[in-house]
Design a protein around this motif. Structure first.
Motif, mmCIF file in Angstrom:
data_model
loop_
_atom_site.group_PDB
_atom_site.id
_atom_site.type_symbol
_atom_site.label_atom_id
_atom_site.label_comp_id
_atom_site.label_asym_id
_atom_site.label_seq_id
_atom_site.Cartn_x
_atom_site.Cartn_y
_atom_site.Cartn_z
ATOM 1 N N ILE A 1 1.258 -3.758 13.039
ATOM 2 C CA ILE A 1 0.048 -4.048 12.277
ATOM 3 C C ILE A 1 0.215 -3.796 10.772
ATOM 4 N N LYS A 2 1.292 -3.073 10.383
ATOM 5 C CA LYS A 2 1.587 -2.796 8.969
ATOM 6 C C LYS A 2 0.473 -1.945 8.333
ATOM 7 N N LEU A 3 0.385 -1.959 7.002
ATOM 8 C CA LEU A 3 -0.534 -1.084 6.283
ATOM 9 C C LEU A 3 -1.840 -1.746 5.850
ATOM 10 N N LYS A 4 -1.852 -3.058 5.745
ATOM 11 C CA LYS A 4 -3.032 -3.722 5.190
ATOM 12 C C LYS A 4 -4.328 -3.443 5.955
ATOM 13 N N PRO A 5 -4.317 -3.420 7.293
ATOM 14 C CA PRO A 5 -5.574 -3.100 7.990
ATOM 15 C C PRO A 5 -6.128 -1.735 7.602
ATOM 16 N N PHE A 6 -5.232 -0.776 7.384
ATOM 17 C CA PHE A 6 -5.675 0.552 6.966
ATOM 18 C C PHE A 6 -6.229 0.518 5.545
ATOM 19 N N ALA A 7 -5.625 -0.321 4.709
ATOM 20 C CA ALA A 7 -6.121 -0.454 3.336
ATOM 21 C C ALA A 7 -7.536 -1.030 3.331
ATOM 22 N N TYR A 8 -7.756 -2.065 4.138
ATOM 23 C CA TYR A 8 -9.085 -2.672 4.200
ATOM 24 C C TYR A 8 -10.104 -1.680 4.758
ATOM 25 N N TYR A 9 -9.678 -0.881 5.727
ATOM 26 C CA TYR A 9 -10.566 0.137 6.283
ATOM 27 C C TYR A 9 -10.961 1.135 5.198
ATOM 28 N N ARG A 10 -10.006 1.491 4.336
ATOM 29 C CA ARG A 10 -10.285 2.420 3.246
ATOM 30 C C ARG A 10 -11.335 1.858 2.296
ATOM 31 N N VAL B 1 -17.023 2.060 0.437
ATOM 32 C CA VAL B 1 -18.373 1.516 0.282
ATOM 33 C C VAL B 1 -19.386 2.400 1.005
ATOM 34 N N VAL B 2 -19.032 2.806 2.228
ATOM 35 C CA VAL B 2 -19.920 3.698 2.991
ATOM 36 C C VAL B 2 -20.112 5.013 2.247
ATOM 37 N N PHE B 3 -19.021 5.530 1.727
ATOM 38 C CA PHE B 3 -19.046 6.775 0.977
ATOM 39 C C PHE B 3 -19.959 6.647 -0.246
ATOM 40 N N LEU B 4 -19.821 5.528 -0.964
ATOM 41 C CA LEU B 4 -20.635 5.285 -2.159
ATOM 42 C C LEU B 4 -22.117 5.188 -1.807
#
Length: 266
Positions: free
Chosen positions: A243-252, A257-260
């Motif tokens: 799955i590589k790193l991009k899915p984790f980046a998008y989750y971040r 946004v949720v944090f904000l």
């Protein structure tokens, strides 16, 4: 009873996020605030349960750690990953951490800085995926000293809360020319001495906030973090090459946004 439920929830959050490239700090701050578990005692608890996650890494890589330790005391020069790789990866963060530790604690542990770290870390991971080398190092024992040191340089970014130790070091490994799996393996191995040293130092300085009555609560969190981290590490190592790193980046980015939104309505 809710007291122990809080310990279980935070232990699960720690175990789930400590070694995923999504920032355990950001999750613990957000969840701890939602559970109304904040203050100096909560910070000490978060440090303590990190040790449960570290123990999970030791269990997963116990054979590798035995070889590393034997290599330190052996007079024969051994090929492959050795303690020098680990030291090289530790030096940058240790040096900067010791110099800037007080400033980091004073100015960087806030929701705003965590929010920045989440976004910046996600961008770094996308950049790493887009600039990965065509013929990466696919064997951990073929890791070079240069690659180990580059990983160490990127680990410095993890001193910024929200950046994620695993996110920055795995991205750094990929940019240094390793495969996703080699970067992840080396990241987890280096995390043990780094986190033991950092957590040990923090516990020594914050033990005054503990009392004998805290032992059961801390124990529940520790065991929960250990069990969950053990499962997460094994699953992550099987998935990272796919799955590589991009899915984790998008989750971040979504988490940011949720944090904000949470900060705005709080």
């Amino acid at each position: 009873m809710f007291h122990y439920i809080t310990a279980i929830i935070l232990g699960m959050v720690e175990g789930l996020t400590e070694f995923l490239p999504v920032s355990s700090t950001g999750h613990l701050i957000l969840v701890g605030d939602l559970l109304n578990y904040t203050g100096e005692a909560s910070k000490t608890f978060e440090i303590f349960i990190q040790l449960g996650s570290i123990l999970a890494v030791v269990v997963v890589y116990w054979r590798r750690f035995i070889v590393l330790i034997e290599g330190v005391f052996s007079k024969e020069k051994r090929q492959g990953l050795n303690f020098i790789h680990v030291i090289l990866a530790m030096i940058p963060a240790v040096v900067i951490g010791l110099i800037a530790r007080d400033a980091i604690k004073a100015y960087l542990f806030s929701p705003t800085t965590v929010l920045i770290g989440l976004v910046a870390g996600g961008i770094l991971m996308i950049v790493a995926e887009n600039r990965k080398k065509p013929n990466p190092t696919t064997d951990l024992d073929s890791l070079t000293y240069r690659q180990a040191f580059v990983v160490g340089l990127y680990q410095v970014l993890a001193l910024w809360p929200g950046f994620s130790r695993s996110g920055s070091t795995i991205a750094g490994g990929i940019l240094a020319g390793t495969s996703h799996r080699v970067a992840a393996d080396f990241t987890f191995i280096v995390a043990v001495p780094m986190m033991v040293a950092a957590s040990g130092l923090d516990l020594v300085k914050s033990y005054k906030y503990l009392s004998p009555s805290d032992i059961p609560f801390f124990g529940v969190g520790f065991i929960t973090a250990f069990i969950v981290a053990l499962v997460v590490i094994k699953v992550f190592l099987k998935l990272i090459s796919k799955i590589k790193l991009k899915p984790f980046a998008y989750y971040r980015f979504v988490l940011a946004v949720v944090f904000l939104l949470y900060m705005l309505v709080k």
